[in-house]
Scaffold this motif. Structure first.
Motif, mmCIF file in Angstrom:
data_model
loop_
_atom_site.group_PDB
_atom_site.id
_atom_site.type_symbol
_atom_site.label_atom_id
_atom_site.label_comp_id
_atom_site.label_asym_id
_atom_site.label_seq_id
_atom_site.Cartn_x
_atom_site.Cartn_y
_atom_site.Cartn_z
ATOM 1 N N ASN A 199 20.850 21.420 40.950
ATOM 2 C CA ASN A 199 20.649 22.676 41.688
ATOM 3 C C ASN A 199 19.463 22.481 42.639
ATOM 4 O OD1 ASN A 199 18.469 22.697 39.979
ATOM 5 N ND2 ASN A 199 18.998 24.603 38.945
ATOM 6 N N SER A 200 19.037 23.515 43.299
ATOM 7 C CA SER A 200 17.958 23.366 44.280
ATOM 8 C C SER A 200 16.645 22.991 43.615
ATOM 9 C CB SER A 200 17.795 24.668 45.077
ATOM 10 O OG SER A 200 17.464 25.750 44.210
ATOM 11 N N VAL A 201 16.428 23.482 42.395
ATOM 12 C CA VAL A 201 15.178 23.168 41.687
ATOM 13 C C VAL A 201 15.113 21.677 41.366
ATOM 14 C CG1 VAL A 201 13.847 23.576 39.573
ATOM 15 C CG2 VAL A 201 14.970 25.481 40.735
ATOM 16 N N ARG A 202 16.175 21.156 40.779
ATOM 17 C CA ARG A 202 16.175 19.734 40.439
ATOM 18 C C ARG A 202 16.211 18.870 41.701
ATOM 19 N NH1 ARG A 202 20.527 15.893 37.345
ATOM 20 N NH2 ARG A 202 19.008 14.275 36.744
ATOM 21 N N GLU A 203 16.911 19.322 42.715
ATOM 22 C CA GLU A 203 16.958 18.551 43.959
ATOM 23 C C GLU A 203 15.566 18.424 44.577
ATOM 24 O OE1 GLU A 203 19.287 18.378 48.283
ATOM 25 O OE2 GLU A 203 19.792 19.919 46.809
ATOM 26 N N ASN A 204 14.776 19.477 44.512
ATOM 27 C CA ASN A 204 13.402 19.387 45.024
ATOM 28 C C ASN A 204 12.595 18.371 44.225
ATOM 29 O OD1 ASN A 204 13.689 21.208 47.121
ATOM 30 N ND2 ASN A 204 13.038 22.974 45.900
ATOM 31 N N ALA A 205 12.809 18.343 42.907
ATOM 32 C CA ALA A 205 12.128 17.330 42.089
ATOM 33 C C ALA A 205 12.549 15.927 42.504
ATOM 34 C CB ALA A 205 12.428 17.571 40.613
ATOM 35 N N MET A 206 13.818 15.741 42.801
ATOM 36 C CA MET A 206 14.306 14.444 43.265
ATOM 37 C C MET A 206 13.632 14.050 44.580
ATOM 38 S SD MET A 206 18.388 14.746 42.486
ATOM 39 C CE MET A 206 19.053 14.499 40.838
ATOM 40 N N LYS A 207 13.467 15.016 45.476
ATOM 41 C CA LYS A 207 12.833 14.727 46.764
ATOM 42 C C LYS A 207 11.361 14.359 46.573
ATOM 43 C CE LYS A 207 15.929 17.631 49.533
ATOM 44 N NZ LYS A 207 16.033 18.823 50.414
ATOM 45 N N ILE A 208 10.677 15.061 45.672
ATOM 46 C CA ILE A 208 9.271 14.731 45.393
ATOM 47 C C ILE A 208 9.173 13.324 44.822
ATOM 48 C CG2 ILE A 208 7.292 15.322 43.933
ATOM 49 C CD1 ILE A 208 8.287 18.278 44.157
ATOM 50 N N ALA A 209 10.081 12.989 43.903
ATOM 51 C CA ALA A 209 10.097 11.638 43.332
ATOM 52 C C ALA A 209 10.425 10.605 44.404
ATOM 53 C CB ALA A 209 11.106 11.561 42.191
ATOM 54 N N GLY A 210 11.299 10.958 45.349
ATOM 55 C CA GLY A 210 11.592 10.050 46.460
ATOM 56 C C GLY A 210 10.351 9.761 47.287
ATOM 57 N N GLY A 211 9.515 10.775 47.509
ATOM 58 C CA GLY A 211 8.258 10.572 48.221
ATOM 59 C C GLY A 211 7.301 9.682 47.452
ATOM 60 N N MET A 212 7.289 9.842 46.127
ATOM 61 C CA MET A 212 6.464 8.967 45.292
ATOM 62 C C MET A 212 6.928 7.518 45.396
ATOM 63 S SD MET A 212 6.011 11.156 41.783
ATOM 64 C CE MET A 212 4.864 12.526 41.671
ATOM 65 N N ASN A 213 8.238 7.330 45.318
ATOM 66 C CA ASN A 213 8.766 5.969 45.397
ATOM 67 C C ASN A 213 8.445 5.319 46.737
ATOM 68 O OD1 ASN A 213 10.379 3.704 44.453
ATOM 69 N ND2 ASN A 213 11.914 4.378 45.928
ATOM 70 N N GLU A 214 8.480 6.094 47.806
ATOM 71 C CA GLU A 214 8.189 5.526 49.124
ATOM 72 C C GLU A 214 6.792 4.908 49.158
ATOM 73 O OE1 GLU A 214 8.945 7.115 53.520
ATOM 74 O OE2 GLU A 214 7.190 8.056 52.604
ATOM 75 N N ILE A 215 5.811 5.618 48.632
ATOM 76 C CA ILE A 215 4.456 5.056 48.678
ATOM 77 C C ILE A 215 4.264 3.975 47.615
ATOM 78 C CG2 ILE A 215 3.364 6.777 47.156
ATOM 79 C CD1 ILE A 215 0.975 6.668 49.154
ATOM 80 N N LEU A 216 4.932 4.103 46.478
ATOM 81 C CA LEU A 216 4.822 3.064 45.460
ATOM 82 C C LEU A 216 5.343 1.724 45.958
ATOM 83 C CD1 LEU A 216 5.850 5.005 42.220
ATOM 84 C CD2 LEU A 216 3.627 3.935 42.671
ATOM 85 N N GLN A 217 6.394 1.745 46.765
ATOM 86 C CA GLN A 217 6.946 0.482 47.266
ATOM 87 C C GLN A 217 5.945 -0.274 48.136
ATOM 88 O OE1 GLN A 217 9.668 -0.943 46.196
ATOM 89 N NE2 GLN A 217 10.166 0.817 44.917
ATOM 90 N N LYS A 218 4.959 0.436 48.664
ATOM 91 C CA LYS A 218 3.918 -0.228 49.453
ATOM 92 C C LYS A 218 2.916 -0.943 48.555
ATOM 93 C CE LYS A 218 4.318 3.265 53.090
ATOM 94 N NZ LYS A 218 3.639 4.364 53.829
ATOM 95 N N TYR A 219 2.818 -0.498 47.321
ATOM 96 C CA TYR A 219 1.880 -1.101 46.368
ATOM 97 C C TYR A 219 2.572 -2.049 45.396
ATOM 98 C CZ TYR A 219 -1.858 2.143 47.734
ATOM 99 O OH TYR A 219 -2.832 2.822 48.430
ATOM 100 N N ILE A 220 3.717 -1.638 44.897
ATOM 101 C CA ILE A 220 4.418 -2.422 43.869
ATOM 102 C C ILE A 220 5.902 -2.515 44.238
ATOM 103 C CG2 ILE A 220 2.871 -2.104 41.899
ATOM 104 C CD1 ILE A 220 4.603 0.349 41.119
ATOM 105 N N PRO A 221 6.221 -3.267 45.272
ATOM 106 C CA PRO A 221 7.635 -3.366 45.665
ATOM 107 C C PRO A 221 8.497 -3.892 44.522
ATOM 108 C CG PRO A 221 6.282 -5.058 46.745
ATOM 109 C CD PRO A 221 5.339 -4.099 46.106
ATOM 110 N N ASP A 222 9.625 -3.254 44.335
ATOM 111 C CA ASP A 222 10.593 -3.654 43.306
ATOM 112 C C ASP A 222 10.009 -3.593 41.900
ATOM 113 O OD1 ASP A 222 12.575 -4.188 45.248
ATOM 114 O OD2 ASP A 222 11.667 -6.137 45.644
ATOM 115 N N ALA A 223 9.121 -2.631 41.649
ATOM 116 C CA ALA A 223 8.574 -2.447 40.300
ATOM 117 C C ALA A 223 8.666 -0.983 39.875
ATOM 118 C CB ALA A 223 7.134 -2.940 40.233
ATOM 119 N N VAL A 224 9.588 -0.243 40.495
ATOM 120 C CA VAL A 224 9.790 1.172 40.185
ATOM 121 C C VAL A 224 11.222 1.359 39.697
ATOM 122 C CG1 VAL A 224 9.731 3.539 41.079
ATOM 123 C CG2 VAL A 224 8.160 1.812 42.010
ATOM 124 N N ALA A 225 11.380 2.194 38.673
ATOM 125 C CA ALA A 225 12.719 2.488 38.150
ATOM 126 C C ALA A 225 12.794 3.962 37.765
ATOM 127 C CB ALA A 225 13.036 1.595 36.949
#
Length: 472
Positions: A199-225
């Motif tokens: 739903n929209s609530v969970r989708e927003n959580a997914m988008k926030i997690a997507g933003g986290m993954n974007e910056i994590l890939q700059k620090y730990i590429p291929d170490a996020v799951a």
């Protein structure tokens, strides 16, 4: 507001809390820090309840905006990484005239943030997962049988957050599928129902997690799951999602060379601060839920050591196989020791190790106990212990240890024991202790596997390996 990695690095190095250096800090440590923060006056700090054993549980609040955010850490007492990061964040929020005023103003004006930095102080005191009642608090969102879980639920009902962050540590033995990389950070937008609908609530959580993954890939590429998203009706993350709070689970995993998780602590600080900025701006909406869906789920193929093609012989048989070894921690006060055991034997082609060796042509060699007895631990140096290892000895009897439990701990590359006999395995057994040598058919030793640590006997002892042993 675009904050680059160099800025995040600078903020973190400035505001890292120096009083928290190791994972096994206690309630009294954070209690004293929160008293200092309360006196500073920037953060609103209140005791919101007590644990089962009467330890104070605090809430830290910042901001006067319309968007309400809740973050809670250490509902499992032995999962402290994010707690350290929250105290780094508290320091940053109190900063003044450092060039980062714009960030703090944004958070203050747009958000009302509520932190609960140690939800399970009784578990933290013992460095154990469960509460003093023996209940897993993250399976108590529905029933509220723990005073701590009931308190978290009550605060959620009172605050009614639009966003939530559920902060945990996961096993260091997860790997990113298809790689040998440990999962350093796992993310999850928990399901709010059995079909795992979006739903929209969970989708927003997914988008926030997507933003986290974007910056994590700059620090730990291929170490996020991603963490397992099976719906858990008793779990707090799942329930927060159903209570209309877009909730992200952050799990701190493993990173080679970071046993106290200080680098992972830094990553927690960065992704939490970045997510708060994006929530304040609404800029997390730029991310698509597919960016979250594309993050792979955790795999579980990782061990401390994988030894390939070792020959194991007995009186009548000989076979070649692989061994996987893991080290289990036992807490004593603020310290710990490990026990290494053989986790698996057989065809382990898909298994991965933080350390891996192929010993084709070499064989298992049982370790020996020294015939010399020493009076006390202080008589034996690291170099002397290493020299004994090179001679095939892996255990030495000691007459005297000391009065306290802590004195029974040592960092020497050898077993010390006080009883009459000390068992060293004569072969590799599934589930057995990882104490043996690896060498050639002539008995020349190349490696020691000592209590689950791999030591190359042809080189000097690697001082970067912090051995955590105890007198038996």
């Amino acid at each position: 507001m675009n904050i680059d990695t160099s800025t995040f690095n600078s903020i973190y190095s400035t505001y890292k809390e120096p009083a928290l250096k190791h994972r096994r800090f206690k309630h009294q440590d954070i209690d004293s820090l929160l008293r200092v923060h309360k006196n500073n006056g920037t953060l609103a700090i209140d005791q919101i309840g007590k644990s089962f054993e009467g330890r104070a549980i605090y809430e830290v609040a910042f901001g006067k905006g319309e968007k309400k955010v809740m973050l809670w850490s250490q509902m499992h007492g032995d999962e402290p990484t994010a707690t350290m990061a929250l105290f780094d964040l508290f320091n940053f929020l109190e900063g003044k005239q450092d060039g980062y005023e714009e960030i703090r103003k944004l958070l203050n004006d747009k958000l009302e943030i509520h932190f609960i930095p140690m939800l399970n102080p009784d578990g933290a005191e013992r460095y154990q997962r469960r509460t003093a009642q023996g209940i897993d608090m993250n399976r108590d969102a529905r029933a509220g049988q723990t005073v701590e879980g009931a308190l978290l639920r009550a605060r959620a009902q009172a605050i009614k957050p639009q966003y939530g962050f559920n902060l945990h540590d996961q096993s260091i033995y997860y790997n990113v599928p298809g790689t040998k990389n440990p999962v350093t950070i796992s993310l999850l937008a928990p399901a709010f129902n059995e079909p795992r609908e979006i739903n929209s609530v969970r989708e927003n959580a997914m988008k926030i997690a997507g933003g986290m993954n974007e910056i994590l890939q700059k620090y730990i590429p291929d170490a996020v799951a991603k963490y397992d998203d099976t719906y858990t009706p008793r779990g707090f993350g799942d329930n927060f999602q159903s209570w209309d709070a877009s909730t992200v689970l952050i799990e701190s995993g493993g990173m080679k060379g970071d046993p106290e998780k200080q680098e992972i602590r830094k990553l927690n600080f960065i992704i939490i601060l970045n997510a708060l900025v994006q929530i304040a701006e609404g800029s997390y909406a730029q991310f698509d839920k597919q960016q979250y869906e594309d993050i792979p789920f955790n795999a579980s193929q990782l061990h401390d050591i994988v030894i390939r093609n070792i020959t194991i012989s007995s009186d009548s048989t000989s076979f070649k196989t692989d061994l996987a070894i893991r080290r289990n921690e036992t807490t004593i006060g603020r310290d710990f020791f490990v026990r290494g055991k053989i986790e698996d034997i057989g065809d382990l082609k898909e298994s991965i190790g933080y350390e891996e060796i192929d010993v084709e042509g070499l064989q298992f060699i049982p370790a020996k106990t020294s015939t010399v007895t020493i009076s006390n631990v202080a008589q034996l140096t690291t170099q002397q212990s290493f020299d004994l290892l090179k001679q095939g000895f892996m255990a030495v009897q000691v007459k005297e240890v000391g009065a306290t439990k802590e004195k029974a701990l040592h960092n020497l590359p050898i077993h010390l024991f006080t009883q009459t006999n000390f068992y060293l395995p004569i072969t590799a057994d599934f589930g057995g202790m990882a104490n043996f040598f690896i060498g050639d058919k002539s008995g020349n030793l190349k490696y020691a596997v000592m209590n689950g640590y791999l030591i190359d006997l042809t080189k000097g002892l690697d001082n970067s390996t912090l051995l955590k042993n105890r007198v038996n």
